[in-house]
Design an enzyme around this catalytic site. Sequence first.
Site, PDB file in Angstrom:
ATOM      1  N   GLY A  26      24.944  49.435  23.867  1.00  0.00           N
ATOM      2  CA  GLY A  26      25.243  48.289  23.011  1.00  0.00           C
ATOM      3  C   GLY A  26      25.233  48.555  21.519  1.00  0.00           C
ATOM      4  N   ASP A  57      15.283  40.883  22.197  1.00  0.00           N
ATOM      5  CA  ASP A  57      15.171  39.635  22.961  1.00  0.00           C
ATOM      6  C   ASP A  57      13.702  39.466  23.347  1.00  0.00           C
ATOM      7  OD1 ASP A  57      15.898  37.399  24.432  1.00  0.00           O
ATOM      8  OD2 ASP A  57      16.745  38.508  26.088  1.00  0.00           O
ATOM      9  N   ASP A 108      27.919  43.645  25.827  1.00  0.00           N
ATOM     10  CA  ASP A 108      28.777  43.372  26.982  1.00  0.00           C
ATOM     11  C   ASP A 108      28.215  42.271  27.862  1.00  0.00           C
ATOM     12  OD1 ASP A 108      26.497  44.905  27.939  1.00  0.00           O
ATOM     13  OD2 ASP A 108      27.565  45.039  29.840  1.00  0.00           O
TER      14      ASP A 108
HETATM   15  P1  5GP Z   1      14.654  42.891  25.655  1.00  0.00           P
HETATM   16  O1  5GP Z   1      14.049  44.090  26.343  1.00  0.00           O
HETATM   17  O2  5GP Z   1      14.292  42.776  24.214  1.00  0.00           O
HETATM   18  O3  5GP Z   1      14.435  41.628  26.424  1.00  0.00           O
HETATM   19  O4  5GP Z   1      16.191  43.048  25.784  1.00  0.00           O
HETATM   20  C1  5GP Z   1      16.899  43.896  25.098  1.00  0.00           C
HETATM   21  C2  5GP Z   1      18.143  44.251  25.871  1.00  0.00           C
HETATM   22  O5  5GP Z   1      18.604  43.181  26.706  1.00  0.00           O
HETATM   23  C3  5GP Z   1      19.233  44.516  24.883  1.00  0.00           C
HETATM   24  O6  5GP Z   1      19.284  45.864  24.577  1.00  0.00           O
HETATM   25  C4  5GP Z   1      20.457  44.068  25.644  1.00  0.00           C
HETATM   26  O7  5GP Z   1      20.934  45.140  26.399  1.00  0.00           O
HETATM   27  C5  5GP Z   1      19.992  43.017  26.591  1.00  0.00           C
HETATM   28  N1  5GP Z   1      20.276  41.672  26.065  1.00  0.00           N
HETATM   29  C6  5GP Z   1      19.397  40.731  25.682  1.00  0.00           C
HETATM   30  N2  5GP Z   1      20.027  39.628  25.261  1.00  0.00           N
HETATM   31  C7  5GP Z   1      21.341  39.880  25.378  1.00  0.00           C
HETATM   32  C8  5GP Z   1      22.516  39.124  25.071  1.00  0.00           C
HETATM   33  O8  5GP Z   1      22.506  37.975  24.617  1.00  0.00           O
HETATM   34  N3  5GP Z   1      23.712  39.739  25.315  1.00  0.00           N
HETATM   35  C9  5GP Z   1      23.805  41.014  25.808  1.00  0.00           C
HETATM   36  N4  5GP Z   1      25.019  41.503  26.003  1.00  0.00           N
HETATM   37  N5  5GP Z   1      22.714  41.739  26.101  1.00  0.00           N
HETATM   38  C10 5GP Z   1      21.498  41.181  25.881  1.00  0.00           C
HETATM   39 MG    MG Z   2      21.055  47.125  25.225  1.00  0.00          MG
END
Ligand code: 5GP
Ligand code: MG
Length: 177
Positions: free
Chosen positions: A41, A100, A156
Amino acid sequence: MYKHKVLITEDQIIRRVEELALELNKQYGEKTLDVVCVLKGATIFMADLIRKLNMPVRTHFVQVSTYGTGSESSGTVSLHFSTVADLLDRDVILLEDILDTGITLDYLLKHLKEKKPRSIQVCVLLDKPTKRKVNLQPHFRGFEIPDEFVIGYGLDYQELGRNLRFIAALDPSEYKP
Ligand code: 5GP
Ligand code: MG
């Protein structure tokens, strides 16, 4: 393409990426920077950002596996791929598309700190602070966004949407059940 609603335009992204590069140039000066890009990403973000940096830059790539491919982040992360060899005494920027829950970056920070860099800071394009499960603040951040699933500019949904020039919220009707 999926039904979507533009949240951040191409012009807004270009301007913000320039501002982030300015902050990095100011903070790091002439120091060589080791930028670690989280696949897939953050690739577009990295390509645009590092070309605005004035110091010498090395690039590295890591990819993590998280369980599940839907629109919700899961809690289990493991390292799937890495080009990182040596970060000893280096100044490192960990570059990610979106923060996130924080679980992915928390895992990667711990992993990279084991390589004993001189410093390590997190730079994310997008931040969804309302979903945080781990106490993690990005040092550099492009935009704060609401809790919506976004695509475009590298991000994506089921591998499509990365080449959009803007960032858009995916229409909820597109989520697979
Ligand atoms: P975390 O581990 O912080 O929950 O998530 C991070 C990963 O989740 C990001 O690198 C991404 O790949 C995915 N992610 C979280 N939210 C989104 C979103 O709204 N759109 C997309 N495409 N990926 C997300
Ligand atoms: Mg990612």
